[in-house]
Scaffold this active site. Structure first.
Site, PDB file in Angstrom:
ATOM      1  N   LYS A   1       0.838  -1.206   0.000  1.00 22.06           N
ATOM      2  CA  LYS A   1       0.000   0.000   0.000  1.00 22.06           C
ATOM      3  C   LYS A   1       0.870   1.253   0.000  1.00 22.06           C
ATOM      4  CE  LYS A   1      -1.653   1.528   4.101  1.00 22.06           C
ATOM      5  NZ  LYS A   1      -1.413   2.905   4.509  1.00 22.06           N
ATOM      6  N   ASN A   2       1.833   1.307   0.938  1.00 16.99           N
ATOM      7  CA  ASN A   2       2.575   2.557   1.102  1.00 16.99           C
ATOM      8  C   ASN A   2       3.557   2.821  -0.036  1.00 16.99           C
ATOM      9  OD1 ASN A   2       1.098   3.146   3.327  1.00 16.99           O
ATOM     10  ND2 ASN A   2       2.654   2.501   4.815  1.00 16.99           N
TER      11      ASN A   2
ATOM     12  N   CYS B   1      -4.228  13.208  12.939  1.00 15.95           N
ATOM     13  CA  CYS B   1      -4.937  11.954  12.711  1.00 15.95           C
ATOM     14  C   CYS B   1      -4.857  11.127  13.972  1.00 15.95           C
ATOM     15  CB  CYS B   1      -4.382  11.220  11.499  1.00 15.95           C
ATOM     16  SG  CYS B   1      -2.943  10.248  11.832  1.00 15.95           S
TER      17      CYS B   1
ATOM     18  N   ARG C   1      -8.623  -0.189   4.418  1.00 14.44           N
ATOM     19  CA  ARG C   1      -7.656   0.756   3.848  1.00 14.44           C
ATOM     20  C   ARG C   1      -6.339   0.061   3.501  1.00 14.44           C
ATOM     21  NH1 ARG C   1      -7.288   6.393   6.957  1.00 14.44           N
ATOM     22  NH2 ARG C   1      -5.900   6.636   5.191  1.00 14.44           N
TER      23      ARG C   1
ATOM     24  N   ILE D   1       8.017   6.547  16.990  1.00  8.75           N
ATOM     25  CA  ILE D   1       7.741   7.311  15.771  1.00  8.75           C
ATOM     26  C   ILE D   1       6.513   8.206  15.942  1.00  8.75           C
ATOM     27  CG2 ILE D   1       7.322   7.171  13.262  1.00  8.75           C
ATOM     28  CD1 ILE D   1       9.983   5.906  13.971  1.00  8.75           C
TER      29      ILE D   1
ATOM     30  N   ARG E   1      -3.818  11.050   4.393  1.00  5.79           N
ATOM     31  CA  ARG E   1      -2.685  11.970   4.505  1.00  5.79           C
ATOM     32  C   ARG E   1      -1.697  11.837   3.346  1.00  5.79           C
ATOM     33  NH1 ARG E   1      -1.706  14.285   9.039  1.00  5.79           N
ATOM     34  NH2 ARG E   1       0.445  14.338   8.392  1.00  5.79           N
TER      35      ARG E   1
ATOM     36  N   ARG F   1       1.166  14.539  13.313  1.00  3.80           N
ATOM     37  CA  ARG F   1       1.676  14.310  11.952  1.00  3.80           C
ATOM     38  C   ARG F   1       1.722  15.575  11.085  1.00  3.80           C
ATOM     39  NH1 ARG F   1      -0.801   8.889   9.526  1.00  3.80           N
ATOM     40  NH2 ARG F   1       1.132   8.858   8.354  1.00  3.80           N
ATOM     41  N   PRO F   2       2.570  16.536  11.462  1.00  5.18           N
ATOM     42  CA  PRO F   2       2.710  17.731  10.625  1.00  5.18           C
ATOM     43  C   PRO F   2       3.390  17.420   9.286  1.00  5.18           C
ATOM     44  CG  PRO F   2       4.275  17.791  12.450  1.00  5.18           C
ATOM     45  CD  PRO F   2       3.444  16.554  12.636  1.00  5.18           C
ATOM     46  N   VAL F   3       3.371  18.398   8.368  1.00  4.18           N
ATOM     47  CA  VAL F   3       4.036  18.192   7.069  1.00  4.18           C
ATOM     48  C   VAL F   3       5.133  19.238   6.846  1.00  4.18           C
ATOM     49  CG1 VAL F   3       2.118  16.995   5.933  1.00  4.18           C
ATOM     50  CG2 VAL F   3       2.234  19.494   5.833  1.00  4.18           C
ATOM     51  N   ASP F   4       5.626  19.823   7.950  1.00  6.33           N
ATOM     52  CA  ASP F   4       6.631  20.884   7.836  1.00  6.33           C
ATOM     53  C   ASP F   4       7.878  20.446   7.071  1.00  6.33           C
ATOM     54  OD1 ASP F   4       6.879  19.196  10.097  1.00  6.33           O
ATOM     55  OD2 ASP F   4       8.378  20.537  10.979  1.00  6.33           O
ATOM     56  N   LEU F   5       8.300  19.184   7.243  1.00 12.57           N
ATOM     57  CA  LEU F   5       9.536  18.749   6.561  1.00 12.57           C
ATOM     58  C   LEU F   5       9.335  18.621   5.052  1.00 12.57           C
ATOM     59  CD1 LEU F   5      10.932  16.026   8.997  1.00 12.57           C
ATOM     60  CD2 LEU F   5      11.443  18.470   8.896  1.00 12.57           C
TER      61      LEU F   5
ATOM     62  N   ASP G   1       4.635   0.285  12.064  1.00  9.35           N
ATOM     63  CA  ASP G   1       3.402  -0.271  11.503  1.00  9.35           C
ATOM     64  C   ASP G   1       3.173  -1.736  11.898  1.00  9.35           C
ATOM     65  OD1 ASP G   1       2.978   2.145  10.333  1.00  9.35           O
ATOM     66  OD2 ASP G   1       3.569   1.546   8.309  1.00  9.35           O
TER      67      ASP G   1
HETATM   68  C1  EPZ Z   1       4.577   6.731   6.396  1.00  5.93           C
HETATM   69  O1  EPZ Z   1       3.882   7.825   6.946  1.00  5.93           O
HETATM   70  C2  EPZ Z   1       3.563   5.619   6.263  1.00  5.93           C
HETATM   71  N1  EPZ Z   1       2.489   6.076   5.382  1.00  5.93           N
HETATM   72  C3  EPZ Z   1       3.024   5.243   7.623  1.00  5.93           C
HETATM   73  O2  EPZ Z   1       2.148   4.143   7.434  1.00  5.93           O
HETATM   74  C4  EPZ Z   1       4.189   4.825   8.532  1.00  5.93           C
HETATM   75  O3  EPZ Z   1       3.691   4.579   9.831  1.00  5.93           O
HETATM   76  C5  EPZ Z   1       5.233   5.950   8.588  1.00  5.93           C
HETATM   77  O4  EPZ Z   1       5.649   6.303   7.234  1.00  5.93           O
HETATM   78  C6  EPZ Z   1       6.469   5.576   9.374  1.00  5.93           C
HETATM   79  O5  EPZ Z   1       7.055   4.427   8.837  1.00  5.93           O
HETATM   80  C7  EPZ Z   1       2.657   6.043   4.061  1.00  5.93           C
HETATM   81  O6  EPZ Z   1       3.695   5.678   3.537  1.00  5.93           O
HETATM   82  C8  EPZ Z   1       1.502   6.460   3.206  1.00  5.93           C
HETATM   83  P1  EPZ Z   1       6.830   9.948   8.486  1.00  5.93           P
HETATM   84  P2  EPZ Z   1       4.541   9.277   6.935  1.00  5.93           P
HETATM   85  O7  EPZ Z   1       6.835  11.219   7.737  1.00  5.93           O
HETATM   86  O8  EPZ Z   1       5.342   9.440   5.709  1.00  5.93           O
HETATM   87  C9  EPZ Z   1       6.882  13.296  11.905  1.00  5.93           C
HETATM   88  C10 EPZ Z   1       0.285   2.745   7.973  1.00  5.93           C
HETATM   89  O9  EPZ Z   1      -0.287   2.210   8.934  1.00  5.93           O
HETATM   90  N2  EPZ Z   1       6.853  14.286  10.814  1.00  5.93           N
HETATM   91  O10 EPZ Z   1       7.978   9.012   8.309  1.00  5.93           O
HETATM   92  O11 EPZ Z   1       3.453  10.255   7.201  1.00  5.93           O
HETATM   93  C11 EPZ Z   1       5.601  12.470  11.993  1.00  5.93           C
HETATM   94  O12 EPZ Z   1       4.582  13.140  12.696  1.00  5.93           O
HETATM   95  C12 EPZ Z   1       0.940   4.056   8.150  1.00  5.93           C
HETATM   96  O13 EPZ Z   1       0.316   2.257   6.826  1.00  5.93           O
HETATM   97  C13 EPZ Z   1       6.978  15.640  11.110  1.00  5.93           C
HETATM   98  O14 EPZ Z   1       7.090  16.035  12.274  1.00  5.93           O
HETATM   99  O15 EPZ Z   1       5.467   9.158   8.219  1.00  5.93           O
HETATM  100  C14 EPZ Z   1       6.099  11.215  12.665  1.00  5.93           C
HETATM  101  O16 EPZ Z   1       6.165  11.428  14.053  1.00  5.93           O
HETATM  102  C15 EPZ Z   1       0.398   5.016   9.094  1.00  5.93           C
HETATM  103  N3  EPZ Z   1       6.980  16.527  10.072  1.00  5.93           N
HETATM  104  C16 EPZ Z   1       7.531  11.054  12.107  1.00  5.93           C
HETATM  105  O17 EPZ Z   1       7.889  12.358  11.614  1.00  5.93           O
HETATM  106  C17 EPZ Z   1       6.870  16.136   8.776  1.00  5.93           C
HETATM  107  O18 EPZ Z   1       6.861  17.012   7.882  1.00  5.93           O
HETATM  108  C18 EPZ Z   1       7.692  10.060  10.970  1.00  5.93           C
HETATM  109  O19 EPZ Z   1       6.650  10.264  10.022  1.00  5.93           O
HETATM  110  C19 EPZ Z   1       6.755  14.770   8.489  1.00  5.93           C
HETATM  111  C20 EPZ Z   1       6.750  13.862   9.533  1.00  5.93           C
END
Ligand code: EPZ
Length: 421
Positions: free
Chosen positions: A22-23, A118, A400, A330, A94, A123-127, A308
């Site tokens: 999926k991811n 969520c 999902r 995480i 997201r 889960r911000p998107v600042d990065l 996950d």
């Molecule tokens: C991906 O989410 C996966 N989703 C998630 O899968 C998975 O849990 C996660 O990676 C970690 O492995 C998809 O690939 C669609 P991150 P993602 O950015 O990319 C913080 C599932 O069950 N962060 O690696 O959103 C964030 O809040 C799921 O299939 C910021 O602070 O995860 C988290 O604490 C749910 N700012 C950490 O970083 C940002 O801009 C890692 O998140 C981005 C992230």
């Protein structure tokens, strides 16, 4: 809303085919936006999140054809006529934020709704935004939307992620393929889904070095072309089904499973007394004795233990011999399955990001509620080994990320049934 009823039915045996990830698919699909030539994805999973991404791409003008019962997705972005990803779709999923980098790179402009929080954390998107800013993008946040622009096109830049983010690495990697000059992404994510994305982009003509390491170097090209790419095996679906014989007994072969997708998880299973053997067609799993041993688990970015799989591992440890400590590193709120498992007789003490699990001989069936995707499947695993019926509600979370879960588990001897409402 549908419910799933699981009835403890003893040991399992047989084979479970593992689908495409999926991811991975959710990041490969937006990659179509980088080229006006067709992108064909094979081995796609049949999931509601994939349908949501299709709807989002269609809203931008992408042609999406679902072939061979959904296993093949043919995508064509020659006629993108809308550069706005609306809140109505983004709030549902997201991963919608992954259209930002590709739209910006090819069209110089994009407007994407901010996803909001969520169930598992803020889960911000600042990065995502900062990495694109390092390539010259200008970001303006207005009325809940990110307005991104790069009037003269994106330019190669250097960005060091302060911590690992899968999604931000994917967005930046896709954008950098069309930026002018060289982009270096440091402390990048190394997940197999990132490697799969890089391989697909390379087939489309992108110049990428270092996939699978923490430094990605991308030499921008003027245009990308079409490609056909098979989606990598879903390591989380794989790990989930590996835990079914761990909790119920018996032996299951996971078709398409590969140890390198899930090394740290296999090591933990070994420590818990669960054997993982390589077979001609995948991996075979069985526990060494009647009960698994308690183990301590801390989640980490790849190659560490995946967040996950934390909920599913907790379900198994509920009936292990001894006390296990699980640390979720995480996401800040990813123990929502614990109160539901407690309703089934589990002994779990959650303090912040740490959960102490004291094994009990057997769980008992109960009505429980799924709160997110991985939480819901952990309740199904628990139900497989519990005494009596476990009725899981809110199973739309499950749909999902797990295709044909009832069929796959019934085929190995589980008693599981969906009750439509
Ligand atoms: C991906 O989410 C996966 N989703 C998630 O899968 C998975 O849990 C996660 O990676 C970690 O492995 C998809 O690939 C669609 P991150 P993602 O950015 O990319 C913080 C599932 O069950 N962060 O690696 O959103 C964030 O809040 C799921 O299939 C910021 O602070 O995860 C988290 O604490 C749910 N700012 C950490 O970083 C940002 O801009 C890692 O998140 C981005 C992230």
């Amino acid at each position: 809303m549908d419910k799933i009823v699981v009835t403890g039915n003893g040991a399992l045996s047989g084979q479970v085919p593992i689908a495409g990830a999926k991811n991975a698919c959710l990041t490969l699909m937006p990659a179509t936006l980088l080229s006006d030539e067709p992108l064909t994805l094979t081995n796609a999973p049949r999931l509601s999140d994939i349908k949501t991404m299709s709807t989002l791409l269609q809203s931008l003008g992408v042609e999406v054809s679902s072939l061979q019962d959904g296993k093949v997705l043919a995508l064509a972005s020659h006629d993108v006529n809308n550069l706005t990803a609306h809140y109505d779709i983004v709030r549902k999923m997201r991963a919608s934020i992954l259209v930002l980098g590709p739209l910006l790179a090819r069209h110089g402009h994009a407007v994407v709704s901010l996803p909001g929080g969520c169930a598992i954390g803020a889960r911000p998107v600042d990065l995502h935004l900062k990495a694109l800013e390092a390539m010259g993008a200008e970001m303006d946040l207005r009325e809940g939307y990110v307005h991104a622009s790069a009037p003269g096109g994106l330019k190669g830049g250097r960005f060091t992620f302060p911590f690992v983010s899968v999604g931000a690495t994917e967005n930046a990697l896709m954008a950098a393929t069309l930026a002018k000059g060289t982009t270096v992404l440091e402390n990048a994510a190394r997940e197999p889904e990132i490697v799969d994305l890089a391989r697909c982009l390379q087939k489309m003509g992108a110049q990428i070095d270092g996939e699978g390491t923490s430094t990605l170097t991308i030499q921008g090209v003027d245009r990308l072309h079409g490609a056909t790419h098979p989606v990598v095996t879903d390591r989380i679906e794989l790990g989930t089904y590996m835990l079914a014989p761990a909790i119920c007994g018996g032996e299951i072969e996971l078709l398409g499973g590969r140890r390198e997708l899930i090394g740290a998880f296999c090591d933990k299973l070994d420590e818990a007394g669960i054997d993982v053997t390589d077979t001609e067609n995948g991996l075979s799993v069985k526990r060494r004795s009647n009960a698994v041993h308690a183990v301590d688990v801390a989640t980490a970015p790849f190659p560490g233990f995946p967040t996950d799989l934390q909920a599913q591992m907790m379900a198994v440890l509920c009936t292990a011999e001894g006390e296990s400590v699980l640390e979720e590193k995480i996401f800040e709120n990813r123990f929502m399955h614990a109160p539901e498992l407690i309703r089934m007789g589990a002994q779990i003490d959650v303090q912040g990001g740490t959960a102490k699990v004291t094994g009990v001989p057997r769980l008992k069936g109960a009505p429980v509620m799924a709160t997110d995707l991985r939480a819901s499947v952990s309740l199904i695993l628990a139900g497989l080994a519990a005494e009596g019926d476990t009725v899981v509600s809110r199973v739309y979370h499950l749909d999902r990320g797990y295709e044909h879960v009832e069929e796959k588990l019934s085929a190995v001897g589980a008693k599981i049934e969906r009750i439509p409402e």
